[in-house]
Design a protein around this motif. Structure first.
Motif, PDB file in Angstrom:
ATOM      1  N   ALA A   7       0.831  -1.204   0.000  1.00  0.00           N
ATOM      2  CA  ALA A   7       0.000   0.000   0.000  1.00  0.00           C
ATOM      3  C   ALA A   7       0.863   1.252   0.000  1.00  0.00           C
ATOM      4  O   ALA A   7       0.605   2.210  -0.757  1.00  0.00           O
ATOM      5  N   ALA A   8       1.905   1.281   0.844  1.00  0.00           N
ATOM      6  CA  ALA A   8       2.798   2.443   0.887  1.00  0.00           C
ATOM      7  C   ALA A   8       3.504   2.630  -0.444  1.00  0.00           C
ATOM      8  O   ALA A   8       3.677   3.771  -0.920  1.00  0.00           O
ATOM      9  N   GLU A  53      -7.188   7.829  -3.242  1.00  0.00           N
ATOM     10  CA  GLU A  53      -6.562   7.133  -2.125  1.00  0.00           C
ATOM     11  C   GLU A  53      -6.495   5.637  -2.399  1.00  0.00           C
ATOM     12  O   GLU A  53      -7.365   5.083  -3.089  1.00  0.00           O
ATOM     13  N   VAL A  54      -5.481   5.006  -1.839  1.00  0.00           N
ATOM     14  CA  VAL A  54      -5.434   3.546  -1.801  1.00  0.00           C
ATOM     15  C   VAL A  54      -6.315   3.114  -0.634  1.00  0.00           C
ATOM     16  O   VAL A  54      -6.135   3.577   0.494  1.00  0.00           O
ATOM     17  N   LEU A  84      -1.569  10.575   4.262  1.00  0.00           N
ATOM     18  CA  LEU A  84      -2.076  11.076   2.985  1.00  0.00           C
ATOM     19  C   LEU A  84      -1.990   9.981   1.924  1.00  0.00           C
ATOM     20  O   LEU A  84      -1.035   9.215   1.881  1.00  0.00           O
ATOM     21  N   GLY A  85      -3.015   9.920   1.085  1.00  0.00           N
ATOM     22  CA  GLY A  85      -2.975   9.013  -0.057  1.00  0.00           C
ATOM     23  C   GLY A  85      -3.513   7.626   0.218  1.00  0.00           C
ATOM     24  O   GLY A  85      -3.451   6.761  -0.658  1.00  0.00           O
ATOM     25  N   ARG A  89     -17.991   7.731  -8.605  1.00  0.00           N
ATOM     26  CA  ARG A  89     -17.149   8.624  -7.802  1.00  0.00           C
ATOM     27  C   ARG A  89     -16.293   7.831  -6.813  1.00  0.00           C
ATOM     28  O   ARG A  89     -15.118   8.158  -6.590  1.00  0.00           O
ATOM     29  N   LEU A  90     -16.866   6.796  -6.232  1.00  0.00           N
ATOM     30  CA  LEU A  90     -16.093   5.965  -5.308  1.00  0.00           C
ATOM     31  C   LEU A  90     -14.989   5.211  -6.044  1.00  0.00           C
ATOM     32  O   LEU A  90     -13.880   5.049  -5.525  1.00  0.00           O
ATOM     33  N   ARG A  91     -15.274   4.754  -7.257  1.00  0.00           N
ATOM     34  CA  ARG A  91     -14.243   4.054  -8.032  1.00  0.00           C
ATOM     35  C   ARG A  91     -13.082   4.987  -8.348  1.00  0.00           C
ATOM     36  O   ARG A  91     -11.919   4.575  -8.331  1.00  0.00           O
ATOM     37  N   ARG A  92     -13.413   6.231  -8.616  1.00  0.00           N
ATOM     38  CA  ARG A  92     -12.334   7.188  -8.871  1.00  0.00           C
ATOM     39  C   ARG A  92     -11.570   7.478  -7.580  1.00  0.00           C
ATOM     40  O   ARG A  92     -10.345   7.580  -7.583  1.00  0.00           O
ATOM     41  N   ARG A  93     -12.310   7.594  -6.461  1.00  0.00           N
ATOM     42  CA  ARG A  93     -11.668   7.925  -5.198  1.00  0.00           C
ATOM     43  C   ARG A  93     -10.708   6.819  -4.759  1.00  0.00           C
ATOM     44  O   ARG A  93      -9.660   7.086  -4.192  1.00  0.00           O
TER      45      ARG A  93
END
Length: 751
Positions: free
Chosen positions: A48-49, A62-63, A94-95, A249-253
């Protein structure tokens, strides 16, 4: 000079070859089967990092890391912070976003409550509050349907009023709970269930009972403007299915989704993540099907992860290396896998209870290599013990081991909490240092609930029903044992029959207690002890509230964690009184009632019930259940009660926890109710008894996984014992007997 914790945290993550293959991921779907102790959390956190650092994420992306329990959220967050700061020189926090599956569902439902008919102010009830609603529904139903048990009790218990008044309602509740959870997982509302029952050509009595209770349970939720945990999942899925723009929108987020503990995912949870990932999306699932031990209690199933890894567009990898155990313990766990693959029962074998990969030791030079091997540190005991003899054997073993191993960790793993409580009593009697890890957050709330009942009675001291409730609280540590439960219920019934409580508590001319229980000296002494305690509490009512709670807690609780919780309650109520000087017993009781329901937090209540750290208890004996031991490890582990009741193989002489002795034809009513629900869902025929047979197979398969989990908790030393059960008719579990014989052959071959 020793390194500081900060320096240790900032050391580089050096992956093993198998971990490096996982870390090479850059997109698509991937499934990873990770053996116990393989470092899957560290690997997933580093992945993830790495994605946060190297993927081309926009500022609003975000991941997403999804895990099973709240404590794991904290573990991931800590690891992510360390990796981002220490290796990638990035700002933490962040991220990426770390959520539990239920937390993610809660986020989704709170953003679109109106889409599924909820108000903006809806609440989510925890399991204890939901359980209270179902309790009330079952109590009402059984009282108004006294003859309903006739169709299910066997001849021996048909006229047994204790069974009808106590065992039958408890069974109805457990059956209805499983039915409701499964119905919600199938997305069948109570109205739909009623309609399907009316249309189904067969009479389905269990489904009819459960549907009635389902309706009453849902009415209780609606009255409170609330939903339960199962609702969160199904409603979140419904929102994603109905609102394409929101889903986009969630898929993009969340362009990357990383899922931990995927073996414990349910069908609906999988569908939520599948929708969020989208066709051709980036979705990594990590888990171990061999550690799926919650199937009996939830709608989860390890086959969902296995099926995912077989999909044509999924890259399937393994993390087979573990530095946790010695080679001897690894060999024993692998032998159990091999035996399960050729299990003598073909039906169990077909379920693939345990599958490859085998556990492999770490490569040479690994910084977290395996402990030095010692074959003499594995003890598979063949002696037949009674329950008391088994506890005594373990006590004597601990007395020999602990003095020379104060720098090591040790655990006694038992099948259920009541067994753990008995072990704790023996340890306390022998002055052996111990820590119990038996109760979870819901158990902590139970402590608060116990104190609430006591304060409620002290508020209304002439109420005999409340007095009987306090008696049950006083006997709380004895619950779980059939004989003790019978005694508790009998005495509580006597107390409810007190016409004037003062006649019992403060007798004048004659003693109500001796007049009522004149021929039972044991009960007279027992209730005399209870009376003295109540008198002491009533005398303490005028003390400040915190001192009153400490007085009550000192009498009620014996376990260190329970005493600590009572102390936290006392501090909380003292602060509450400082803020509300006018508060008296009714206000204190109501404040605790809100805490017990989960509507109020205080610093003694933590939802991270799985944060127990064995390394903080070196030189002590941890007492815990095999289920709660998952994810933990100790230097020395005792596995107790390895008999054919705890680990059945569906042999003719095996018995099963879920088949109640008072039910006719040995039926598993919970399994039969779920089979009737499936018949309603599919419009198919229901065949009585088939579900019971299938449930035995499923249960035996899950218990094999539980034994595997228990074995792999041991780093260096392992002891397995068994007992003959309450009636003396249980035998050594077949897998335990096999491992004992296999181990003896290995030792002979090497000598």
């Amino acid at each position: 000079m020793p390194e500081s914790s900060e320096q240790i945290e900032r050391k580089r993550f050096v992956p093993r070859p198998a971990q490096a293959e996982v870390l090479a991921y850059r997109g698509g779907k991937m499934g990873v089967s990770a053996v116990p102790g393989s470092g899957k959390t560290a690997t997933l956190s580093y992945l993830a990092a790495s994605l946060v650092a190297n993927a081309d994420l926009a500022d609003d992306q975000e991941v997403l890391i999804v895990t099973l329990v709240k404590s794991a959220v904290g573990n991931f967050a800590t690891s992510m912070r360390n990796y981002l700061q220490g290796e990638f020189d990035l700002l933490p926090y962040l991220g990426y976003r770390v959520r539990t599956l239920h937390g993610l569902a809660n986020d989704i439902v709170h953003e679109r409550p109106g889409l599924v008919g909820l108000s903006d102010a809806f609440t989510v009830l925890d399991e204890r509050a939901s359980d209270d609603i179902l309790d009330e529904a079952v109590e009402t139903w059984t009282r108004t349907n006294p003859d309903a048990a006739d169709a299910f009790l066997n001849g021996e218990h048909f006229a047994n009023q204790y069974t009808r008044n106590h065992h039958w309602p408890d069974t109805v509740k457990s059956v209805a709970s499983a039915f409701i959870k499964q119905a919600k997982d199938m997305q069948i509302t109570h109205d739909e269930a009623i309609e399907r029952i009316q249309k189904h050509p067969q009479n389905l009595p269990l489904a009819s009972i459960c549907t009635t209770l389902y309706e009453q349970y849902e009415r209780g939720l609606r009255y409170r403007g609330a939903v339960d945990f199962q609702d969160l999942i199904r409603l979140a899925l419904r929102i994603l299915q109905r609102d394409a723009d929101y889903l986009a929108r969630l898929r993009r987020r969340f362009p990357y989704i990383l899922e931990d503990e995927a073996q414990d995912s349910s069908k609906l949870q999988e569908e939520i993540l599948r929708l969020l990932a989208g066709e051709g999306g980036n979705w990594v699932r990590v888990g171990d099907p061999n550690q799926a031990i919650y199937e009996t209690f939830t709608t989860a199933n390890p086959r969902y992860l296995r099926d995912f890894m077989d999909e044509i567009d999924v890259k399937a990898l393994a993390l087979p290396n573990s530095g946790r155990n010695t080679q001897s313990i690894i060999s024993l766990a692998n032998a159990l896998i091999d035996w399960s693959l050729r299990h003598p029962n073909a039906a169990i074998r077909s379920k693939q209870p345990l599958t490859e990969p085998h556990i492999e030791p770490t490569p040479a030079g690994d910084p977290q290599g395996n402990p030095p091997d010692d074959a003499q540190a594995v003890y598979l005991m063949g002696e037949k013990y009674t329950g008391d003899q088994e506890r005594e054997a373990v006590i004597q073993s601990l007395k020999q081991w602990l003095p020379e191993n104060g720098h090591r960790t040790c655990a006694v793993l038992l099948p259920i909490n009541s067994s753990g409580a008995k072990m704790v009593q023996r340890l306390r009697a022998e002055n052996i240092p111990y820590v119990e890890n038996l109760r979870s957050t819901s158990g902590t709330r139970a402590i608060v609930g116990s104190l609430t009942r006591v304060l409620g009675y002290l508020e209304d001291p002439t109420n005999s029903q409340l007095l009987a409730d306090v008696y049950r609280v006083w006997r709380r540590d004895d619950r779980g044992d059939e004989d003790a439960e019978r005694s508790i219920n009998n005495v509580a019934k006597v107390l409810r029959g007190v016409k004037t409580v003062e006649d019992y508590l403060y007798p004048r001319k004659s003693d109500w207690l001796e007049d009522t229980v004149e021929d039972d000296e044991t009960m007279i002494a027992h209730l005399g002890q209870f009376r003295a305690m109540i008198q002491r509490w009533q005398a303490a009512v005028d003390l400040p509230i915190d001192q009153l709670v400490l007085t009550v807690g000192g009498d009620l609780f014996r376990l260190d964690t329970d005493i600590a919780t009572a102390y936290s309650v006392a501090l909380h109520l003292r602060r509450f009184h400082e803020l509300h000087p006018e508060a008296r017993m009714p206000e204190f009781t109501e404040e605790l009632r809100e805490i017990a329901k989960g509507n109020r937090n205080f610093n003694g209540m933590s939802d991270s019930e799985d944060t127990f750290d064995p390394d903080k208890h070196k030189g002590e004996v941890t007492v815990t259940t095999m289920h709660k031991a998952k994810g933990l490890e100790w230097d020395r582990v005792y596995i107790m009660s390895a008999n054919n009741y705890i680990f059945p193989s569906d042999d003719p002489f095996d018995s099963f926890m879920s088949e109640k002795w008072f039910v006719r034809d040995g039926l598993n009513l919970e399994a039969e109710a779920l089979a009737q629900l499936a018949a309603l869902k599919e419009g198919s025929d229901y065949v009585p008894g088939q579900a019971t047979k299938a449930a035995r197979v499923e249960y035996a398969a899950e218990r094999l996984r539980l034994l595997y989990v228990a074995i792999t908790r041991a780093r260096r030393e392992l002891v397995i014992t068994w007992n003959s059960g309450r009636n003396g008719d249980q035998i050594e579990a077949r897998p335990a007997a096999y491992l004992r014989g296999w181990w003896a052959q290995q030792q002979e071959a090497e000598s």
